[in-house]
Motif scaffolding. Structure first.
Motif, PDB file in Angstrom:
ATOM      1  N   ARG A 129      -9.234  35.325  15.720  1.00 50.25           N
ATOM      2  CA  ARG A 129      -8.470  35.004  14.495  1.00 50.25           C
ATOM      3  C   ARG A 129      -9.323  35.254  13.251  1.00 50.25           C
ATOM      4  NH1 ARG A 129      -7.653  30.339  17.595  1.00 50.25           N
ATOM      5  NH2 ARG A 129      -5.926  30.762  18.995  1.00 50.25           N
TER       6      ARG A 129
ATOM      7  N   ASN B  75      -9.669  38.967  12.669  1.00 52.50           N
ATOM      8  CA  ASN B  75      -8.404  39.493  12.149  1.00 52.50           C
ATOM      9  C   ASN B  75      -8.251  39.174  10.666  1.00 52.50           C
ATOM     10  OD1 ASN B  75      -6.127  40.919  13.622  1.00 52.50           O
ATOM     11  ND2 ASN B  75      -6.997  39.630  15.231  1.00 52.50           N
TER      12      ASN B  75
ATOM     13  N   ILE C  96       2.843  53.365   4.262  1.00 49.32           N
ATOM     14  CA  ILE C  96       3.898  52.344   4.117  1.00 49.32           C
ATOM     15  C   ILE C  96       4.722  52.679   2.875  1.00 49.32           C
ATOM     16  CG2 ILE C  96       4.367  49.877   3.713  1.00 49.32           C
ATOM     17  CD1 ILE C  96       3.018  50.098   6.357  1.00 49.32           C
TER      18      ILE C  96
ATOM     19  N   SER D 198       3.060  39.463   8.394  1.00 49.08           N
ATOM     20  CA  SER D 198       3.903  40.350   7.571  1.00 49.08           C
ATOM     21  C   SER D 198       3.128  41.447   6.858  1.00 49.08           C
ATOM     22  CB  SER D 198       4.637  39.518   6.516  1.00 49.08           C
ATOM     23  OG  SER D 198       3.664  38.796   5.778  1.00 49.08           O
TER      24      SER D 198
ATOM     25  N   ILE E 278      -2.054  35.619   8.611  1.00 53.98           N
ATOM     26  CA  ILE E 278      -3.337  34.916   8.678  1.00 53.98           C
ATOM     27  C   ILE E 278      -4.271  35.391   7.570  1.00 53.98           C
ATOM     28  CG2 ILE E 278      -4.628  36.478  10.211  1.00 53.98           C
ATOM     29  CD1 ILE E 278      -5.326  33.925  11.870  1.00 53.98           C
ATOM     30  N   SER E 279      -3.964  36.536   6.956  1.00 52.14           N
ATOM     31  CA  SER E 279      -4.846  37.122   5.937  1.00 52.14           C
ATOM     32  C   SER E 279      -4.295  36.875   4.529  1.00 52.14           C
ATOM     33  CB  SER E 279      -4.968  38.634   6.191  1.00 52.14           C
ATOM     34  OG  SER E 279      -5.235  39.325   4.999  1.00 52.14           O
TER      35      SER E 279
ATOM     36  N   MET F 128      -3.710  40.164   2.595  1.00 57.03           N
ATOM     37  CA  MET F 128      -2.458  40.882   2.880  1.00 57.03           C
ATOM     38  C   MET F 128      -1.297  40.228   2.125  1.00 57.03           C
ATOM     39  SD  MET F 128      -2.703  43.543   4.716  1.00 57.03           S
ATOM     40  CE  MET F 128      -2.813  44.357   6.282  1.00 57.03           C
TER      41      MET F 128
ATOM     42  N   ALA G 234      -0.608  31.564   7.407  1.00 58.82           N
ATOM     43  CA  ALA G 234      -0.400  30.810   8.651  1.00 58.82           C
ATOM     44  C   ALA G 234      -0.832  31.632   9.855  1.00 58.82           C
ATOM     45  CB  ALA G 234       1.080  30.435   8.799  1.00 58.82           C
TER      46      ALA G 234
END
Ligand SMILES: C[S@@+](CC[C@H](N)C(=O)[O-])C[C@H]1O[C@@H](n2cnc3c(N)ncnc32)[C@H](O)[C@@H]1O
Length: 300
Positions: A11, A14, A31, A64, A87-88, A91, A111
């Motif tokens: 985690r 990441n 993207i 996301s 988690i980032s 991002m 989260a």
């Protein structure tokens, strides 16, 4: 999962890797939030569900990133209210900037997928793209997806690496490496300069991906978390082989020597082969041989 890393370390890696990647993530992965992104995402949603998508009142995206799925689904009017979790924090900051530039209103919540800070039954859609393969404890994450979904709600995840599809993709990668000197001579390109330390996130790249899946492993996760109507499908075969061949060739050449015509051929060829995969192959061949897997299911 790499044996040397604990779930907490995975985690942490990441988070750090994606925080660093956030600034150049959209350009690195192409993207898009225009017509192309809209069409790509709506086609994936339709494929994953196996039918035309309905409208969701309140969605939660897991992992996301910069908003590829949720923002394009909002533009397509498939989602009313949207919550995006990752988690980032880096991002999520990039996602908020993308949402602001598109004039879209999205709630962002940092989260971990295994501990979602939302009440039971909060959402009617839990979705994700290219996220499941980063999560250390998948049974626990699927239990969380089921908990935060209202009865009758839908889960949908796309862009997950297929174990056999990934092995098959090694064939074009190896072939492209072998013919690269000939290819460079044909297009008049010099070899790529030796990497100097590489990209800042390159050192962590090998450890953030902790799973690749067989289709039955994905369905088992959903069934064991209590989901019904589980559907696992595959996407991208020829497009993927073509894409890997070209990316492997291009990586061996000085970028400024790769002609514009070649880049157009690679881009348009990829889109054309995506159509061939979609129209001819995806409904006829087993999901396991495709490069990406998608899963959709319903909470009873
Ligand atoms: C490959 S990126 C995909 C991003 C985005 N969904 C997309 O398709 O462009 C994976 C994302 O998952 C997030 N992530 C990784 N591990 C996570 C975890 N345990 N819980 C929540 N998000 C996580 C990363 O920070 C990153 O944004």
């Amino acid at each position: 999962m790499p044996p040397t890393l604990s779930p907490d370390e995975i985690r942490d890696v990441n988070t750090r890797y994606h925080d660093v990647a956030a600034d150049h993530y959209d350009s690195k992965w192409g993207i898009d939030f225009g017509d192309l992104g809209h069409d790509q995402v709506t086609a994936k949603v339709r494929k994953a569900l196996g039918r035309a998508p309905g409208q969701y009142l309140h969605s939660l995206e897991i992992g996301s990133g910069t908003g590829y799925f949720t923002l394009n689904m909002m533009r397509a009017e498939l989602i009313g209210e949207a919550t995006c979790s990752d988690i980032s924090p880096g991002m999520l900051a990039a996602l908020s900037a993308n949402a602001a530039s598109l004039g879209l209103d999205v709630e962002t919540v940092p989260a971990d997928a295994e501990n979602l800070p939302f009440a039971d039954g909060s959402f009617d859609l839990v979705l994700g793209h290219a996220i499941l393969h980063h999560i250390p404890d998948l049974p626990r994450a699927f239990d969380e997806f089921a908990r935060v979904l209202a009865p009758g709600g839908t889960i949908m995840f796309a862009g997950e690496p297929s174990r056999y599809g990934d092995r098959l993709a090694n064939v074009p990668k190896r072939a492209a490496t072998a013919i690269a000197p000939l290819w460079r001579r044909a297009i008049g390109a010099r070899p790529a300069p030796p990497a100097e330390g590489g990209a800042p996130d390159a050192a962590l790249e090998g450890v953030v991906d902790v799973h690749a899946f067989a289709p039955n492993e994905l369905s088992k996760l959903a069934l064991e978390a209590g989901f019904a109507d589980v559907r696992v499908t595959g996407e991208e075969l020829l497009a993927n082989w073509f894409g890997w061949t070209n990316r492997t060739l291009e990586a061996t050449a000085e970028p400024s020597d790769v002609p514009w015509g070649w880049r157009q051929y690679a881009y348009r060829g990829y889109l054309a082969l995506q159509e061939v995969d979609r129209r001819l192959l995806e409904s006829r061949l087993p999901a396991a041989i495709f490069y990406n897997l998608m899963i959709a299911a319903r909470k009873p």
